[in-house]
Scaffold this active site. Structure first.
Site, PDB file in Angstrom:
ATOM      1  N   ASP A   1      23.257  83.359   2.984  1.00 46.85           N
ATOM      2  CA  ASP A   1      23.798  82.301   2.120  1.00 46.85           C
ATOM      3  C   ASP A   1      23.245  80.960   2.591  1.00 46.85           C
ATOM      4  O   ASP A   1      22.228  80.913   3.275  1.00 46.85           O
ATOM      5  CB  ASP A   1      25.333  82.345   2.113  1.00 46.85           C
ATOM      6  CG  ASP A   1      25.919  82.131   3.504  1.00 46.85           C
ATOM      7  OD1 ASP A   1      25.178  81.711   4.416  1.00 46.85           O
ATOM      8  OD2 ASP A   1      27.126  82.384   3.684  1.00 46.85           O
TER       9      ASP A   1
ATOM     10  N   SER B   1      30.862  80.930  12.987  1.00 48.16           N
ATOM     11  CA  SER B   1      30.544  81.991  12.020  1.00 48.16           C
ATOM     12  C   SER B   1      29.341  82.838  12.429  1.00 48.16           C
ATOM     13  O   SER B   1      29.157  83.923  11.898  1.00 48.16           O
ATOM     14  CB  SER B   1      30.280  81.375  10.645  1.00 48.16           C
ATOM     15  OG  SER B   1      29.245  80.411  10.721  1.00 48.16           O
TER      16      SER B   1
ATOM     17  N   HIS C   1      23.900  81.058   6.718  1.00 46.48           N
ATOM     18  CA  HIS C   1      23.945  82.205   7.632  1.00 46.48           C
ATOM     19  C   HIS C   1      22.834  83.205   7.397  1.00 46.48           C
ATOM     20  O   HIS C   1      22.520  83.522   6.256  1.00 46.48           O
ATOM     21  CB  HIS C   1      25.289  82.931   7.472  1.00 46.48           C
ATOM     22  CG  HIS C   1      26.470  82.037   7.633  1.00 46.48           C
ATOM     23  ND1 HIS C   1      27.198  81.575   6.564  1.00 46.48           N
ATOM     24  CD2 HIS C   1      27.022  81.490   8.730  1.00 46.48           C
ATOM     25  CE1 HIS C   1      28.177  80.785   7.005  1.00 46.48           C
ATOM     26  NE2 HIS C   1      28.080  80.712   8.319  1.00 46.48           N
TER      27      HIS C   1
END
Ligand SMILES: *[C@@H]1O[C@H](CO)[C@@H](O)[C@H](O)[C@H]1NC(C)=O
Ligand SMILES: *[C@@H]1O[C@H](CO)[C@@H](O)[C@H](O)[C@H]1NC(C)=O
Length: 313
Positions: free
Chosen positions: A288, A52, A291
């Site tokens: 978040d 990610s 990240h």
């Protein structure tokens, strides 16, 4: 925005191989640059593999929260498949190389004009080994590139003017721990992960990719999900010890669920938002629970920029 000292300058430091002899420490790029002289190598394509931290939209829209509000709220203003409020490190590395951010391979049929900049095979949640999600592990991601070469989408000559960028942000360890792996077994497992990363790098290099770089692990103990017990004031030292002064409350994520059951982007059955967002994502390092924000990635990039050419060219 309060920006002073570099934050998490070690979030990403690059290991580069640019020499058939194998994997080198971070000065390999420097030696190559010396060797190549001032007109050294300049990649024209970027191939991206990993998780990610580098994924720019490889999930389908219903598969991932990266396509839900409020992801992408800073840029472009709506969700666009990145695990952040805006740009991620891939976008900054592409900018540095002077190419457009490579298209996620999932969308390649809709982005023919962008194929010249390379391709992004990264999937959020994945690792070098299989993890807790069905996304493609790194070996498979690399096989997808091989397939495109077999299909003549890219040529071997293309690879010689390419750079590969890998992110390995720790999903392998999460998977290991969630499957009951012990702390005692962690050093051996870590070696396994590192060996596999090295295999993957060599594989790409043997395919003909001129430069292969991998980001180092971020400090896991400083991720918002690890600092929740200290109300995001302290890193969990047993997971690691790393800190920073650049953002006012660097450990506090901008977007969080209203309670433990919820996350950034959660809604209840009626569609009511079950998350809150800080007033200024630009002032937050973390977006978040795992990240960085665009501002966070930008800070990482700023810290890296000065030495990036030594790693890449
Ligand atoms: C990666 O995934 C493929 C396909 O699921 C699997 O066959 C392979 O063993 C995996 N490789 C690693 C290194 O985990
Ligand atoms: C730090 O992390 C360890 C390992 O996950 C955990 O056992 C411990 O409770 C954490 N400590 C705090 C203060 O959160």
């Amino acid at each position: 925005m309060k920006l002073s000292k570099p934050l998490f300058f070690s979030v990403i430091f690059l290991l580069t191989i640019g020499n058939p002899a194998g994997v080198h420490a971070s000065d390999a790029g420097y030696n190559d640059r010396k060797k190549n002289g001032i007109n050294g190598f300049r990649p024209t394509k970027l191939f991206v593999f990993g998780d990610s931290y580098s994924d720019t939209g490889n999930y389908r829209k219903l598969e991932s929260f990266s396509w839900k509000q409020p992801y992408g709220i800073t840029l472009p203003g709506k969700p666009f498949g990145r695990f952040s409020d805006g740009r991620v490190i891939t976008d900054y590395i592409a900018e540095f190389l002077g190419v457009k951010s490579p298209t996620p391979f999932r969308w390649m049929n809709h982005a023919q004009h962008r194929l010249q900049y390379g391709m992004n095979f990264a999937f959020g949640g994945t690792g070098v080994f299989d993890t807790f999600i069905p996304g493609l592990n790194m070996t498979t991601q690399i096989e997808y590139l091989q397939k495109l070469i077999d299909d003549s989408v890219y040529t071997n000559t293309d690879l010689q003017s390419s750079m590969a960028f890998l992110t390995v942000c720790g999903n392998d360890y999460m998977a290991y721990l969630s499957l009951g792996g012990t702390k005692e077994g962690l050093p051996a497992y870590t070696r396994k992960v590192i060996n596999q990363v090295a295999e993957d790098m060599k594989h790409l290099h043997n395919m003909g990719v001129k430069k292969v770089s991998v980001s180092s692990m971020q400090p896991l103990g400083c991720l918002p999900r690890a600092t929740v017990h200290s109300s995001h004031r302290q890193c969990n030292e047993s997971l690691n010890a790393e800190g920073s002064r650049r953002f006012e409350t660097p450990l506090k994520p901008c977007c969080v669920g209203v309670s433990k059951e919820y996350d950034c982007s959660s809604v209840d059955k009626k569609g009511v938002k079950m998350y809150t967002m800080c007033s200024d994502p630009n002032a937050a390092f973390f977006w978040d629970s795992a990240h960085p924000t665009q501002a966070g990635w930008s800070a990482v990039y700023d810290a890296l920029k000065a030495t990036l050419h030594e790693h890449l060219f």
